[in-house]
Every structure is written in C-alpha cells, then in structure tokens.
Design a protein around this motif. Structure first.
Motif, PDB file in Angstrom:
ATOM      1  N   ASP A  98     102.617 -26.982 -33.132  1.00 34.94           N
ATOM      2  CA  ASP A  98     103.783 -27.753 -32.711  1.00 34.94           C
ATOM      3  C   ASP A  98     103.502 -28.459 -31.384  1.00 34.94           C
ATOM      4  O   ASP A  98     104.361 -28.598 -30.525  1.00 34.94           O
ATOM      5  CB  ASP A  98     105.023 -26.852 -32.582  1.00 34.94           C
ATOM      6  CG  ASP A  98     104.870 -25.794 -31.501  1.00 34.94           C
ATOM      7  OD1 ASP A  98     103.736 -25.580 -31.036  1.00 34.94           O
ATOM      8  OD2 ASP A  98     105.893 -25.191 -31.123  1.00 34.94           O
ATOM      9  N   ILE A 140     102.740 -33.992 -33.010  1.00 36.21           N
ATOM     10  CA  ILE A 140     104.030 -34.484 -33.495  1.00 36.21           C
ATOM     11  C   ILE A 140     104.134 -35.992 -33.292  1.00 36.21           C
ATOM     12  O   ILE A 140     104.506 -36.742 -34.202  1.00 36.21           O
ATOM     13  CB  ILE A 140     105.195 -33.774 -32.780  1.00 36.21           C
ATOM     14  CG1 ILE A 140     105.209 -32.288 -33.126  1.00 36.21           C
ATOM     15  CG2 ILE A 140     106.537 -34.413 -33.162  1.00 36.21           C
ATOM     16  CD1 ILE A 140     106.191 -31.468 -32.300  1.00 36.21           C
ATOM     17  N   TYR A 142     108.168 -33.674 -39.874  1.00 38.33           N
ATOM     18  CA  TYR A 142     107.108 -32.829 -39.336  1.00 38.33           C
ATOM     19  C   TYR A 142     107.622 -31.397 -39.364  1.00 38.33           C
ATOM     20  O   TYR A 142     108.579 -31.062 -38.662  1.00 38.33           O
ATOM     21  CB  TYR A 142     106.786 -33.247 -37.897  1.00 38.33           C
ATOM     22  CG  TYR A 142     105.561 -32.570 -37.301  1.00 38.33           C
ATOM     23  CD1 TYR A 142     104.367 -33.270 -37.171  1.00 38.33           C
ATOM     24  CD2 TYR A 142     105.603 -31.245 -36.867  1.00 38.33           C
ATOM     25  CE1 TYR A 142     103.239 -32.675 -36.624  1.00 38.33           C
ATOM     26  CE2 TYR A 142     104.485 -30.635 -36.325  1.00 38.33           C
ATOM     27  CZ  TYR A 142     103.302 -31.358 -36.202  1.00 38.33           C
ATOM     28  OH  TYR A 142     102.194 -30.762 -35.661  1.00 38.33           O
ATOM     29  N   LEU A 194     106.636 -27.056 -39.537  1.00 41.70           N
ATOM     30  CA  LEU A 194     105.634 -26.034 -39.309  1.00 41.70           C
ATOM     31  C   LEU A 194     105.448 -25.221 -40.586  1.00 41.70           C
ATOM     32  O   LEU A 194     106.349 -25.130 -41.425  1.00 41.70           O
ATOM     33  CB  LEU A 194     106.064 -25.127 -38.157  1.00 41.70           C
ATOM     34  CG  LEU A 194     106.157 -25.817 -36.788  1.00 41.70           C
ATOM     35  CD1 LEU A 194     106.623 -24.808 -35.737  1.00 41.70           C
ATOM     36  CD2 LEU A 194     104.827 -26.425 -36.382  1.00 41.70           C
ATOM     37  N   VAL A 217     111.868 -30.585 -33.189  1.00 36.05           N
ATOM     38  CA  VAL A 217     110.917 -31.697 -33.158  1.00 36.05           C
ATOM     39  C   VAL A 217     111.562 -32.928 -32.525  1.00 36.05           C
ATOM     40  O   VAL A 217     110.931 -33.642 -31.741  1.00 36.05           O
ATOM     41  CB  VAL A 217     110.417 -32.014 -34.581  1.00 36.05           C
ATOM     42  CG1 VAL A 217     109.596 -33.304 -34.585  1.00 36.05           C
ATOM     43  CG2 VAL A 217     109.600 -30.862 -35.126  1.00 36.05           C
TER      44      VAL A 217
END
Length: 203
Positions: A83, A88, A99, A101, A127
């Motif tokens: 992350d 990103i 996006y 994880l 994000v």
C-alpha cells in the motif's frame, strides 16, 4: 468475464476459484507476468482485468499501459500486497479503476469487479485518502522543498533562514505550511514523511 494476472500460482489459482463462485463473474484467462498479461488480453479481451503490480519482467504498470494502447477503455483493477503511495499513484495514473490490497475480502473484490465493469472508478477510503495526501505533497513549492531538505539535515530555524537568505519569520512560516501539507505535527515527523514518501532522498 474477467482476467487474473498474478505471478504467484497458488494465489492466482485460489483467487480464481473464489471469484468463479461469485455470481455473474467468470475467470476467462490467467497470466503469470506482464508479458503474458499483454498476450492474454489481446487473445481473450476480458471485460475486467485484475492486475498485480510487482511481477517478473514487465511489471503491472507497464502491462496496464501496454494493454491500454490496445484498448484505451479497458477496465483494470490493481490487486497488490503493498500500500505504498508511489504504487497507488502509479497505478491510478496508468488508468486503473481501483486499487485493492490482497487481503481485501472476496466480496469486496467481486464488488470492485462489478463496479469497474459498469464503468465506475471505485477506490477504498484509505486509498482515496492516500491519493489526496500525495497530491498535497506534490504541491510543495521549490522553496518549501529547500526548507525541507535543510530540516532533514538537522538545521535550526535560524540556520535555515541563513542558508536560504530569508528571515527567521519566513523560515517559520515555510515550516508551518510544510507541516500542514505533509499532515505532520513536528520536525521529526516531517523528516520521516519526506524520506518515506520519496520527497527527499538521503545519499
């Protein structure tokens, strides 16, 4: 239809099995690296691509850009272990619709696929916050970056003012603005944030 691109076979197979159990979603192809991703997309033209970023050979961002040259309207979701702000930022700039994880619940991944298929950009709140903070950091002026570099070198306000030929009050003003843009409270946090986010690189 959906295509899964990941360099870890067990992860790819397991995720594909879970996704195939979701209603109205079917995995039509898999790839282990960027080169395969580009080739697989050209052959299958899936509605949505789920892309890892860090793969051997051609990485995820390069693969996304290459695929978008073939089809500018392709829907890509990045699914990553990391992350990091830079990852990103690069993913979204390359045209990714989301996006996520890799520990994201399968239901949320399925929802992101459905949302991307519908033409929506859906980013988790975490994000979105990171992108906003990244944009704020990008707006540092050259003078603010110079102040930040001096701060990292351990210079006092008076030394910063002398080094940059500005008044003590101006130096303090720059520091106050820096703290706000970096979302930090003091000099130590500012220095850590600058190095962590790649604003200033230590030799």
């Amino acid at each position: 239809m959906y295509s899964l691109l990941n360099d870890h076979p067990s992860m790819r197979v397991g995720l594909a099995a879970l996704i195939n159990h979701q209603s109205k979603i079917q995995v039509v192809a898999e790839a282990a690296n960027g080169e395969e991703a580009i080739e697989v997309y050209s052959k299958t033209k899936p509605d949505v691509v789920l892309m890892d970023l860090r793969m051997p050979g051609i990485g995820g961002v390069e693969a996304i850009l290459a695929i978008r040259k073939v089809d500018p309207d392709v829907k890509v979701i990045v699914l990553s272990t990391y992350d990091l702000d830079e990852d990103i930022h690069l993913a979204i700039r390359s045209g990714a619709a989301s996006y996520l994880l890799k520990d994201t619940p399968i239901e949320d991944i399925a929802n992101a696929i459905t949302s991307a298929y519908a033409g929506n950009v859906s980013l988790p709140k975490s994000v979105t916050k990171r992108l906003a903070e990244s944009l704020q950091r990008e707006q540092l002026t050259e003078r603010e970056k110079e102040v930040l570099e001096a701060l990292i070198m351990g210079r006092s306000n008076k030394e910063i003012a002398s080094r940059l030929s500005i008044s003590d009050e101006t130096a303090k003003s720059h520091l106050k603005t820096l703290f706000q843009k970096l979302n930090v409270c003091d000099r130590t946090e500012a220095a850590i944030a600058a190095v962590r986010h790649g604003i200033v690189h230590l030799d």
